[in-house]
Scaffold this active site. Structure first.
Site, mmCIF file in Angstrom:
data_model
loop_
_atom_site.group_PDB
_atom_site.id
_atom_site.type_symbol
_atom_site.label_atom_id
_atom_site.label_comp_id
_atom_site.label_asym_id
_atom_site.label_seq_id
_atom_site.Cartn_x
_atom_site.Cartn_y
_atom_site.Cartn_z
ATOM 1 N N SER A 1 3.399 2.499 1.816
ATOM 2 C CA SER A 1 3.841 2.826 3.294
ATOM 3 C C SER A 1 4.916 3.888 3.237
ATOM 4 O O SER A 1 5.115 5.004 3.535
ATOM 5 C CB SER A 1 3.970 1.799 4.164
ATOM 6 O OG SER A 1 4.969 1.100 3.966
ATOM 7 N N SER A 2 6.095 3.139 2.692
ATOM 8 C CA SER A 2 7.293 3.936 2.681
ATOM 9 C C SER A 2 7.319 5.283 1.771
ATOM 10 O O SER A 2 7.761 6.313 2.270
ATOM 11 C CB SER A 2 8.451 3.077 2.189
ATOM 12 O OG SER A 2 8.214 2.451 0.849
ATOM 13 N N LEU B 1 0.843 -1.314 0.019
ATOM 14 C CA LEU B 1 -0.123 0.062 -0.175
ATOM 15 C C LEU B 1 0.713 1.459 -0.120
ATOM 16 O O LEU B 1 0.319 2.394 0.285
ATOM 17 C CB LEU B 1 -0.917 -0.006 1.155
ATOM 18 C CG LEU B 1 -1.855 -1.162 1.195
ATOM 19 C CD1 LEU B 1 -2.871 -0.927 2.371
ATOM 20 C CD2 LEU B 1 -2.915 -1.109 0.037
ATOM 21 N N ASP C 1 5.063 4.780 -6.962
ATOM 22 C CA ASP C 1 4.652 5.122 -5.308
ATOM 23 C C ASP C 1 4.721 6.423 -5.035
ATOM 24 O O ASP C 1 3.696 7.018 -4.449
ATOM 25 C CB ASP C 1 5.352 4.064 -4.536
ATOM 26 C CG ASP C 1 5.220 2.703 -4.409
ATOM 27 O OD1 ASP C 1 4.469 2.326 -5.361
ATOM 28 O OD2 ASP C 1 5.289 2.009 -3.333
HETATM 29 O O1 PMV Z 1 4.948 -3.126 -2.285
HETATM 30 P P1 PMV Z 1 5.134 -1.754 -2.854
HETATM 31 O O2 PMV Z 1 3.920 -0.972 -2.288
HETATM 32 O O3 PMV Z 1 6.300 -1.132 -2.429
HETATM 33 O O4 PMV Z 1 5.095 -1.774 -4.645
HETATM 34 C C1 PMV Z 1 6.212 -2.347 -5.274
HETATM 35 C C2 PMV Z 1 5.923 -2.305 -6.879
HETATM 36 C C3 PMV Z 1 6.940 -2.595 -7.706
HETATM 37 O O5 PMV Z 1 6.475 -2.455 -8.951
HETATM 38 C C4 PMV Z 1 7.298 -4.130 -7.357
HETATM 39 C C5 PMV Z 1 8.228 -1.901 -7.473
HETATM 40 C C6 PMV Z 1 8.200 -0.494 -7.740
HETATM 41 O O6 PMV Z 1 9.090 0.384 -7.340
HETATM 42 O O7 PMV Z 1 7.517 -0.003 -8.582
#
Ligand code: PMV
Length: 350
Positions: free
Chosen positions: A119-120, A117, A164
């Site tokens: 969070s970071s 989701l 993100d």
């Molecule tokens: O799990 P999350 O929310 O950090 O998403 C990672 C998404 C990836 O496509 C696997 C990596 C990225 O940086 O886009």
């Protein structure tokens, strides 16, 4: 204190493939990280973290992150959380032209850590905004997105896309393809989230997909197929009227693409038994579609269902710890100073 918040997100389509230049469509949701910052007279950084779905902790250090006192929580968790806050503080210092600026930082979040989701990203975005504003500089959300991306890129050893951080800074639904980041006018989708209480290791999962992709042409084509699913999904969104509630036809077509996207992620080895269980619980409850969101390996799924059925079914699904409706967050990063002051006043009055 100067207080900022930023939303978490779900991926409607495109995680993992976005790392290799395919497009992705994440949507910001009304689960936020809130960061309060107070400038200090010295160059120390003191971080207090609450509600990070781990026991709260307080760390004070000066200079670099290696210079840290012992704390009473497992080191990998502190390292993970501190790494992001360190990198955010560095970005704020850079934006301010104040390499020795010190800050007291308090982090609160209602976004589960490492669960897909974002969070970071939300913590980094809110921290950069609050730290820069605390010393009188207001950054444009696009600059915050860019700086938050650089912070995540550094902490994740280059295994980060802009998805993100851009989504968290801008809010709403967005489209990210390499360096090209845009906001989308999407209708308000009926999103439901299921959470298995766990977390995936993003770095290891991204590395696993990379290895498969390098070894097998069909895995590389699977990544390309995810890109095709995203392009089909964004065409549906572009044709929809963002001011109208989405109709059944749109929801069932988007849902079919989400199902397809989940199947391709499953083939790339990033799903898990509990994620698959939740996806199937949602489908059996007549959700229009369901898929894992984020890196996978554990964490969250997202389903499309305007009724209560999916949420109810997920609550009774073994391995599902929490299920909730996720409202689209129209606002990305935002100042919370007035809200925080109002809350303090209310608390003072009561
Ligand atoms: O799990 P999350 O929310 O950090 O998403 C990672 C998404 C990836 O496509 C696997 C990596 C990225 O940086 O886009």
């Amino acid at each position: 204190m100067t207080v900022s918040s930023a939303p978490g997100k779900v991926y409607l389509f495109g995680e993992h493939a976005v790392v290799y230049g395919e497009p992705a469509v994440p949507c910001a949701i009304e689960r936020r990280a809130t960061v309060a910052v107070e400038p200090r007279d010295d160059d120390h950084v003191r971080v207090e973290a609450e509600d990070l779905t781990l026991d709260g902790f307080t760390v004070e250090y000066s200079g670099d992150a290696n210079d840290r006192p012992d704390v009473d929580v497992p080191t990998p968790l502190v390292d993970a959380a501190m790494g992001y806050i360190d990198a955010a503080v560095e970005q704020a210092r850079d934006a301010l032209g104040a390499p020795d600026a010190g800050f007291d930082v308090v982090v609160e979040s209602d976004i589960p850590l490492g669960a897909g989701l974002g969070s970071s990203a939300a913590v980094v975005v809110a921290a950069i905004d609050a730290a820069t504003r605390s010393l009188g500089r207001e950054l444009d959300p696009r600059e915050i997105a860019e700086r938050a991306y650089r912070a995540e890129y550094e902490v994740q050893d280059g295994q980060a896309s802009r998805a993100d951080t851009f989504c968290s800074a801008m809010g709403g639904a967005v489209r990210v393809e390499g360096d090209d980041c845009r906001t989308l006018d999407a209708p308000n989708l009926p999103l439901v989230v299921g959470f298995d209480g766990g977390a995936g290791d993003t770095g290891a999962l991204v590395a696993g997909v990379r290895a498969l992709k390098e070894r097998y042409d069909f895995a590389a084509r699977t990544v390309g197929s995810i890109g095709d699913v995203v392009r089909a999904g964004e065409r549906l969104l572009a044709d929809a009227d963002p001011t109208e509630e989405p109709d059944e036809v749109l929801l069932s077509e988007l849902g079919r693409l989400m199902d397809f996207n989940h199947g391709l992620l499953e083939a790339l080895g990033v799903s898990s038994r509990s994620l698959d269980n939740m996806v199937w619980a949602a489908r059996m409850a007549d959700a229009h579609g369901a898929k894992l969101t984020g890196a996978g390996g554990g964490g969250c799924i997202v389903a499309l269902d305007p009724t209560e059925e999916t949420e109810t079914a997920l609550r009774f699904t073994p391995g599902c710890e929490d299920a909730f409706r996720a409202e689209l967050a129209d606002e990305g990063v935002r100042a919370e100073d007035d809200r925080a002051a109002r809350r303090r006043e209310d608390e003072g009055e009561s």
